[in-house]
Design an enzyme around this catalytic site. Structure first.
Site, PDB file in Angstrom:
ATOM      1  N   ASP A  14       1.348   4.178   9.049  1.00 50.90           N
ATOM      2  CA  ASP A  14       1.489   3.253   7.926  1.00 50.90           C
ATOM      3  C   ASP A  14       2.292   3.885   6.789  1.00 50.90           C
ATOM      4  O   ASP A  14       2.285   5.107   6.627  1.00 50.90           O
ATOM      5  CB  ASP A  14       0.079   2.866   7.440  1.00 50.90           C
ATOM      6  N   ASN A  62       2.300  -8.295  12.650  1.00 48.45           N
ATOM      7  CA  ASN A  62       3.605  -7.891  12.108  1.00 48.45           C
ATOM      8  C   ASN A  62       4.687  -8.942  12.335  1.00 48.45           C
ATOM      9  O   ASN A  62       5.719  -8.929  11.660  1.00 48.45           O
ATOM     10  CB  ASN A  62       4.058  -6.542  12.694  1.00 48.45           C
TER      11      ASN A  62
HETATM   12  C1  FPP Z   1       3.806   0.281   9.030  1.00 49.75           C
HETATM   13  O1  FPP Z   1       4.383   0.639   7.779  1.00 49.75           O
HETATM   14  C2  FPP Z   1       4.729   0.585  10.099  1.00 49.75           C
HETATM   15  C3  FPP Z   1       5.225  -0.310  11.006  1.00 49.75           C
HETATM   16  C4  FPP Z   1       4.867  -1.741  10.998  1.00 49.75           C
HETATM   17  C5  FPP Z   1       6.209   0.105  12.044  1.00 49.75           C
HETATM   18  C6  FPP Z   1       5.944   1.454  12.642  1.00 49.75           C
HETATM   19  C7  FPP Z   1       7.101   1.816  13.491  1.00 49.75           C
HETATM   20  C8  FPP Z   1       7.662   3.043  13.555  1.00 49.75           C
HETATM   21  C9  FPP Z   1       7.151   4.243  12.843  1.00 49.75           C
HETATM   22  C10 FPP Z   1       8.835   3.234  14.462  1.00 49.75           C
HETATM   23  C11 FPP Z   1       8.336   3.577  15.822  1.00 49.75           C
HETATM   24  C12 FPP Z   1       9.438   3.591  16.787  1.00 49.75           C
HETATM   25  C13 FPP Z   1       9.266   3.581  18.123  1.00 49.75           C
HETATM   26  C14 FPP Z   1      10.480   3.625  18.961  1.00 49.75           C
HETATM   27  C15 FPP Z   1       7.937   3.505  18.778  1.00 49.75           C
HETATM   28  P1  FPP Z   1       4.631  -0.521   6.721  1.00 49.75           P
HETATM   29  O2  FPP Z   1       5.972  -1.090   6.962  1.00 49.75           O
HETATM   30  O3  FPP Z   1       3.494  -1.502   6.792  1.00 49.75           O
HETATM   31  O4  FPP Z   1       4.584   0.258   5.380  1.00 49.75           O
HETATM   32  P2  FPP Z   1       4.099  -0.350   3.981  1.00 49.75           P
HETATM   33  O5  FPP Z   1       2.628  -0.633   4.134  1.00 49.75           O
HETATM   34  O6  FPP Z   1       4.370   0.772   3.034  1.00 49.75           O
HETATM   35  O7  FPP Z   1       4.906  -1.568   3.713  1.00 49.75           O
END
Ligand code: FPP
Length: 234
Positions: A14, A62
């Site tokens: 996250d 998501n």
């Molecule tokens: C949550 O942070 C993260 C995600 C929804 C995506 C996670 C994906 C990756 C780390 C890339 C992985 C890649 C592969 C190829 C498996 P957020 O966007 O919710 O962060 P925020 O809460 O700060 O908005």
């Protein structure tokens, strides 16, 4: 006495968005930075002797994000799983996916199937990517799978118990020993509900793109120094 290296580590990755916004970058740049971190930190975690690593790459919820962000992440999955095949094979990492097919595009789904096939003979470790995943959905889908097996005469319902239930989840993996969530949120968010029943939970305010080898070592030390009374069930 210190606890051993956990067999199964799971990470709720996250904070990519906040990491980017704080730097005046686009959210997509935060996801790309998270992907780069994942490759480096995953290798370190598996080198430590962890046999199973599960990561929350994309939840069923998501899909409610902006089309731009969903499209970016889907393209990132396609590009990464195409270009990283050798990375996984070279490091003897078997890639598996947990989650529902719908509404993933055929392009994304085909790349997932391809990398699962290409790495199916890898033996050292398992990398479980939870993509279009929800923990309640997994329990519902597992229940349906079990009903089908019983109806086909392939499973005696009376033989089902809390330990062999793991065989019928999206992937037959052992229980999670250590669950990590980055970015400061203190909740489970529908992640691996059955498998985390006895997991130790480690929360850190570090956003995922900064969750490097040193940050994992802190989580590991914290885990190793805990008094674990319940242990794992499998
Ligand atoms: C949550 O942070 C993260 C995600 C929804 C995506 C996670 C994906 C990756 C780390 C890339 C992985 C890649 C592969 C190829 C498996 P957020 O966007 O919710 O962060 P925020 O809460 O700060 O908005």
């Amino acid at each position: 006495m210190k606890n051993d290296i956990p067999t199964h580590v799971a990470i709720i990755m996250d904070g990519n968005g906040r990491w980017a916004t704080r730097r005046g970058l686009k959210r997509s740049e935060g996801h790309y930075a998270g992907y780069k971190t994942l490759k480096k930190t995953a290798l370190h975690i598996l080198d430590k002797g962890v046999k199973y690593l599960s990561v929350f790459a994309f939840s069923t919820e998501n899909f409610k994000r902006s089309k731009e962000e969903v499209d970016y992440l889907m393209n990132l999955f396609v590009t990464a799983f195409k270009s990283d095949q050798n990375f996984f094979i070279k490091n003897d990492i078997k890639v598996v996916f947990s989650g529902r097919k719908e509404p993933l595009s055929d392009e994304v789904y085909n790349v997932m199937k391809e990398i699962e096939n290409e790495t199916s003979n890898c033996k050292k470790t398992v990398f479980n990517v939870c993509l279009n995943y929800g923990g309640q959905a997994e329990i519902v889908d597992t229940t349906k799978k079990i009903v089908d097996l019983v109806e086909e005469g392939k499973l005696d319902i009376n033989s089902l118990d809390t330990e062999n239930y793991y065989h019928y989840l999206y992937n037959d993996l052992p229980p999670v020993d250590l669950l990590i969530r980055t970015s400061g949120e203190i909740r489970i968010s529908n992640f691996m509900l059955y498998s985390i029943s006895y997991a130790e939970i480690y929360f850190t305010t570090t956003c995922f793109p900064d969750f490097d080898e040193e940050e994992f070592d802190k989580a590991l030390l914290d885990y190793q120094n805990r008094n674990i009374t319940k242990g794992t069930v499998k």
